[in-house]
Write an enzyme that holds these catalytic residues in place. Structure first.
Site, PDB file in Angstrom:
ATOM      1  N   GLU A  43      22.908  13.802  41.194  1.00 18.83           N
ATOM      2  CA  GLU A  43      23.891  12.779  40.804  1.00 18.83           C
ATOM      3  C   GLU A  43      24.892  12.524  41.931  1.00 18.83           C
ATOM      4  OE1 GLU A  43      23.758  10.730  38.459  1.00 18.83           O
ATOM      5  OE2 GLU A  43      22.118  11.651  37.359  1.00 18.83           O
ATOM      6  N   TYR A 126      31.969  10.542  35.490  1.00 16.54           N
ATOM      7  CA  TYR A 126      30.551  10.196  35.428  1.00 16.54           C
ATOM      8  C   TYR A 126      29.662  11.432  35.636  1.00 16.54           C
ATOM      9  CZ  TYR A 126      25.955   8.767  36.704  1.00 16.54           C
ATOM     10  OH  TYR A 126      24.597   8.682  36.742  1.00 16.54           O
ATOM     11  N   ASP A 144      27.776   4.458  34.364  1.00 19.47           N
ATOM     12  CA  ASP A 144      27.901   4.062  35.773  1.00 19.47           C
ATOM     13  C   ASP A 144      27.711   2.542  35.849  1.00 19.47           C
ATOM     14  OD1 ASP A 144      25.234   3.655  35.378  1.00 19.47           O
ATOM     15  OD2 ASP A 144      24.548   4.880  37.050  1.00 19.47           O
TER      16      ASP A 144
END
Ligand code: SF4
Length: 346
Positions: A43, A126, A144
């Site tokens: 990520e 996030y 996102d």
């Protein structure tokens, strides 16, 4: 009114059949979820680049440092060199700080809740939500840019970004559920990147087309609406490629604070409006052309100069420098030295 339950079921069915196979991902419905270290690392990498660009970096990182404790033990400079080419170097520094915090404060085991994950260095809303959902199957709202786009289209949200953000987050939360939360988050990611694409959404392949308000308008690509951005300023500067005649080039370590902080770089002038020509040593400097680079907040033209000389620098073999330097300096080095470094990188 769009039926949230039907949309959710349709997207999960689609994901079961069409999920992308990614090096950091467990297959849909798998009992064993992905190692949180791999989810977190992927990520962080994917926040700044695309899947095809990030995948080889991910493979290299996890081969070299298979656990978060291995990554925590790495020297700063080694990590920075491995990160070169991924951009946004502050994130590389945070990556290391986070790995060290997990190793020191959590015994090398990632915490499982969004709240605890959020306390880790560099882990924002996030990433915390993505790790909680994907690695620990917790009902976290993972939002996102892709998810914002899908929500803005599903509901034909007329408020432009960035003001629409709270509304889009609230809409995304309607779909979050105890049932397969990790798969749901990844299904939305796949839909956003492969089907509900920014410029040309593939609505005829979309499992959510039956309930999409933007599609009914005939111009789904109009969403999300955006407030016009101020133009990015342009800066100019000089970069200096000093060679020692033995295949090495002079590098400097950039100050920790500021742009590309802590990274290796070429000596440069200031990047101001009208930079002074201030080479690092007296030498027979020859102009080698210029390179362009776009940073988040400004674009840059660097005039590149090359010379032979000596001095107190980090003298580094040219091929090695090409691999370790951030992209803007690699471009300048290649402008001065030609295709040698590109061949090495291929
Ligand atoms: S129908 Fe089109 S615009 Fe609507 S969610 Fe699907 S791909 Fe996106």
């Amino acid at each position: 009114m769009t039926d949230v339950l039907s949309l959710r079921a349709a997207l999960l069915d689609w994901y079961d059949a069409h999920a992308r196979s990614l090096p950091w991902r467990a297959p849909p419905g798998a009992e064993a979820k992905t190692d949180p270290y791999r989810v977190w690392l992927s990520e962080v990498m994917l926040q700044q680049t695309t899947v095809p660009h990030a995948a080889p970096y991910f493979e290299r990182f996890t081969t070299r440092w298979p656990t978060v404790a291995d990554l925590a033990a790495v020297e700063d400079a080694e990590l920075m060199a491995a990160w070169a080419g991924l951009g946004y170097y502050a994130r590389a520094r945070n990556l290391l700080a986070c790995a060290r915090a997990v190793a020191a404060e959590y015994d090398g085991v990632f915490p499982q809740t969004e709240a605890e994950l959020l306390t880790l260095p560099g882990v924002g809303a996030y990433t915390a939500a993505a790790v909680a959902a994907i690695a620990f199957d917790q009902p976290a709202n993972v939002v996102d840019g892709n998810v914002e786009r899908v929500m803005s289209r599903l509901f034909a949200v007329e408020t432009p970004l960035p003001a629409a953000r709270p509304e889009l987050r609230r809409l995304a939360a309607l779909f979050v559920d105890e049932h397969r939360p990790g798969d749901w988050a990844q299904a939305l990611m796949d839909l956003g990147s492969g089907v509900c694409r920014p410029r040309s959404p593939l609505c005829d392949q979309c499992p959510l087309a039956f309930g999409c308000e933007a599609l009914k308008t005939g111009t789904p690509e109009r969403y999300p609406l955006k407030t016009k951005k101020a133009e990015r300023p342009h800066r100019r500067g000089h970069a200096f490629v000093l060679r020692d005649g033995a295949g090495r080039v002079a590098l400097v370590r950039r100050p920790d604070k500021g742009l590309l902080g802590g990274m290796a770089g070429l000596p440069t002038s200031d990047w101001g409006g009208a930079p002074e020509f201030a080479p690092p040593v007296d030498a027979d400097w020859r102009a080698a052309g210029s390179v362009e680079h776009v940073f988040t907040h400004f674009s840059l033209t660097l005039e590149v100069y090359v010379a032979k000389g000596e001095g107190d620098f980090l003298w580094t073999p040219e091929e090695e420098a090409a691999k370790a330097l951030p992209t803007v300096f690699r471009k300048a080095l290649e402008r001065a030295l030609g295709p040698l470094s590109r061949r090495e990188r291929a």
